[in-house]
Write a protein that holds these residues in place. Structure first.
Motif, PDB file in Angstrom:
ATOM      1  N   UNK A  16     -29.080 -19.563  -1.401  1.00 62.93           N
ATOM      2  CA  UNK A  16     -27.828 -19.939  -0.703  1.00 62.93           C
ATOM      3  C   UNK A  16     -26.297 -19.855  -1.531  1.00 62.93           C
ATOM      4  N   UNK A  17     -26.711 -19.794  -2.901  1.00 64.21           N
ATOM      5  CA  UNK A  17     -25.894 -20.408  -3.440  1.00 64.21           C
ATOM      6  C   UNK A  17     -24.722 -19.290  -4.391  1.00 64.21           C
ATOM      7  N   UNK A  18     -25.297 -17.888  -3.589  1.00 63.95           N
ATOM      8  CA  UNK A  18     -24.053 -16.932  -4.366  1.00 63.95           C
ATOM      9  C   UNK A  18     -25.403 -15.957  -5.798  1.00 63.95           C
ATOM     10  N   UNK A  19     -27.101 -16.628  -6.019  1.00 62.74           N
ATOM     11  CA  UNK A  19     -27.313 -15.918  -6.795  1.00 62.74           C
ATOM     12  C   UNK A  19     -27.613 -14.527  -6.811  1.00 62.74           C
ATOM     13  N   UNK A  20     -28.081 -13.957  -7.937  1.00 65.27           N
ATOM     14  CA  UNK A  20     -28.661 -13.159  -7.579  1.00 65.27           C
ATOM     15  C   UNK A  20     -29.806 -12.646  -8.093  1.00 65.27           C
ATOM     16  N   UNK A  62     -39.249 -14.338 -14.861  1.00 62.00           N
ATOM     17  CA  UNK A  62     -38.984 -12.728 -15.541  1.00 62.00           C
ATOM     18  C   UNK A  62     -37.513 -12.763 -15.353  1.00 62.00           C
ATOM     19  N   UNK A  63     -36.858 -12.999 -14.181  1.00 61.28           N
ATOM     20  CA  UNK A  63     -35.634 -12.242 -13.677  1.00 61.28           C
ATOM     21  C   UNK A  63     -34.537 -13.295 -14.869  1.00 61.28           C
ATOM     22  N   UNK A  64     -33.386 -12.528 -14.712  1.00 62.96           N
ATOM     23  CA  UNK A  64     -32.144 -13.170 -15.167  1.00 62.96           C
ATOM     24  C   UNK A  64     -31.089 -13.128 -13.678  1.00 62.96           C
ATOM     25  N   UNK A  65     -31.054 -14.725 -13.436  1.00 63.37           N
ATOM     26  CA  UNK A  65     -29.961 -15.107 -12.442  1.00 63.37           C
ATOM     27  C   UNK A  65     -28.821 -15.814 -12.772  1.00 63.37           C
ATOM     28  N   UNK A  66     -28.242 -14.604 -11.990  1.00 69.87           N
ATOM     29  CA  UNK A  66     -26.626 -14.513 -12.438  1.00 69.87           C
ATOM     30  C   UNK A  66     -25.817 -14.633 -11.076  1.00 69.87           C
ATOM     31  N   UNK A  67     -24.307 -16.302 -11.166  1.00 68.93           N
ATOM     32  CA  UNK A  67     -23.533 -15.839  -9.846  1.00 68.93           C
ATOM     33  C   UNK A  67     -22.524 -15.456 -10.747  1.00 68.93           C
ATOM     34  N   UNK A  68     -20.942 -15.331  -9.739  1.00 69.19           N
ATOM     35  CA  UNK A  68     -19.965 -14.047  -9.905  1.00 69.19           C
ATOM     36  C   UNK A  68     -18.880 -15.395  -9.802  1.00 69.19           C
ATOM     37  N   UNK A  69     -17.423 -15.433 -10.487  1.00 68.05           N
ATOM     38  CA  UNK A  69     -16.905 -16.003  -9.759  1.00 68.05           C
ATOM     39  C   UNK A  69     -15.938 -15.738  -8.578  1.00 68.05           C
ATOM     40  N   UNK A  70     -15.685 -16.102  -7.886  1.00 69.45           N
ATOM     41  CA  UNK A  70     -15.728 -16.245  -6.347  1.00 69.45           C
ATOM     42  C   UNK A  70     -16.545 -14.948  -5.606  1.00 69.45           C
ATOM     43  N   UNK A  71     -17.929 -15.742  -5.678  1.00 65.01           N
ATOM     44  CA  UNK A  71     -18.853 -15.286  -4.882  1.00 65.01           C
ATOM     45  C   UNK A  71     -19.585 -16.234  -5.037  1.00 65.01           C
ATOM     46  N   UNK A  73     -22.083 -17.713  -2.246  1.00 65.04           N
ATOM     47  CA  UNK A  73     -22.788 -17.649  -1.350  1.00 65.04           C
ATOM     48  C   UNK A  73     -23.552 -16.425  -0.680  1.00 65.04           C
ATOM     49  N   UNK A  74     -24.553 -16.756  -0.216  1.00 60.57           N
ATOM     50  CA  UNK A  74     -25.362 -15.560  -0.286  1.00 60.57           C
ATOM     51  C   UNK A  74     -24.670 -14.489   1.179  1.00 60.57           C
ATOM     52  N   UNK A  75     -24.726 -14.673   1.407  1.00 62.35           N
ATOM     53  CA  UNK A  75     -23.779 -13.698   3.042  1.00 62.35           C
ATOM     54  C   UNK A  75     -22.429 -12.991   1.645  1.00 62.35           C
ATOM     55  N   UNK A  76     -21.894 -12.989   0.516  1.00 58.13           N
ATOM     56  CA  UNK A  76     -21.222 -12.910   0.372  1.00 58.13           C
ATOM     57  C   UNK A  76     -21.556 -11.846  -0.902  1.00 58.13           C
ATOM     58  N   UNK A  77     -23.150 -11.389  -1.455  1.00 59.71           N
ATOM     59  CA  UNK A  77     -23.149 -11.141  -2.630  1.00 59.71           C
ATOM     60  C   UNK A  77     -24.518 -10.297  -1.817  1.00 59.71           C
TER      61      UNK A  77
END
Length: 172
Positions: A16-20, A62-71, A73-77
């Protein structure tokens, strides 16, 4: 016009913290996904890519998990699912001697040291110890050429030509 290179596909969100969750398409994930690096997000319905700055990177199952500056929250991504992460050609680094990016090799014409035209490299396979270059021959037959010193004599990516010394049985 800028040439872009695919480094990953966004397949889902994570938590829920904006990771893809990204299926990586780069040989250099530690460099491409380094914290603070810019990366570009492409959606099929948008003409202009969105520049993002990497806030965090980790590998999980086997996945790369990324977060981005300014994103954060899960709803933002949520909108990123199915999109592609790319970098411009200017981000590509210099490779050591006798190493090449796939895009430099694919499309090269191949001939033997005797001057026999064999065809054009259409694909690169990476099965293990060495890469294998797939050549579409003039008669539509595929030839598989191992990228090893004994076979590949010369690679000229500027002229888009590769010279090989076929091993016994390689062309039959």
């Amino acid at each position: 016009m800028e040439k872009w290179f695919n480094v990953g596909k966004v397949v889902n969100t994570h938590g829920i913290k904006g990771e893809i969750r990204v299926i990586s398409r780069t040989d250099f994930p530690e460099e491409r996904y380094k914290v603070g690096n810019p990366i570009y997000f492409f959606q099929s319905d948008k003409a202009v890519p969105m520049q993002l700055t990497i806030k965090s990177h980790r590998v999980h199952k086997n996945f790369n998990l990324l977060t981005f500056e300014g994103y954060d929250n899960v709803n933002n991504i949520e909108f990123m699912k199915g999109g592609l992460l790319k970098v411009p050609e200017s981000f590509l680094g210099e490779l050591p001697e006798n190493e090449y990016y796939f895009h430099e090799i694919i499309g090269c014409s191949v001939q033997t040291v005797d001057g026999e035209e064999l065809g054009v490299i259409t694909e690169i396979l990476t099965p293990g110890a060495n890469d294998v270059w797939v050549i579409k021959g003039k008669n539509k037959k595929e030839l598989l050429i191992p990228y090893i010193e004994e076979v590949v004599m010369k690679v000229d990516v500027k002229e888009k030509i590769v010279i090989i010394e076929p091993m016994e049985g390689l062309l039959s």
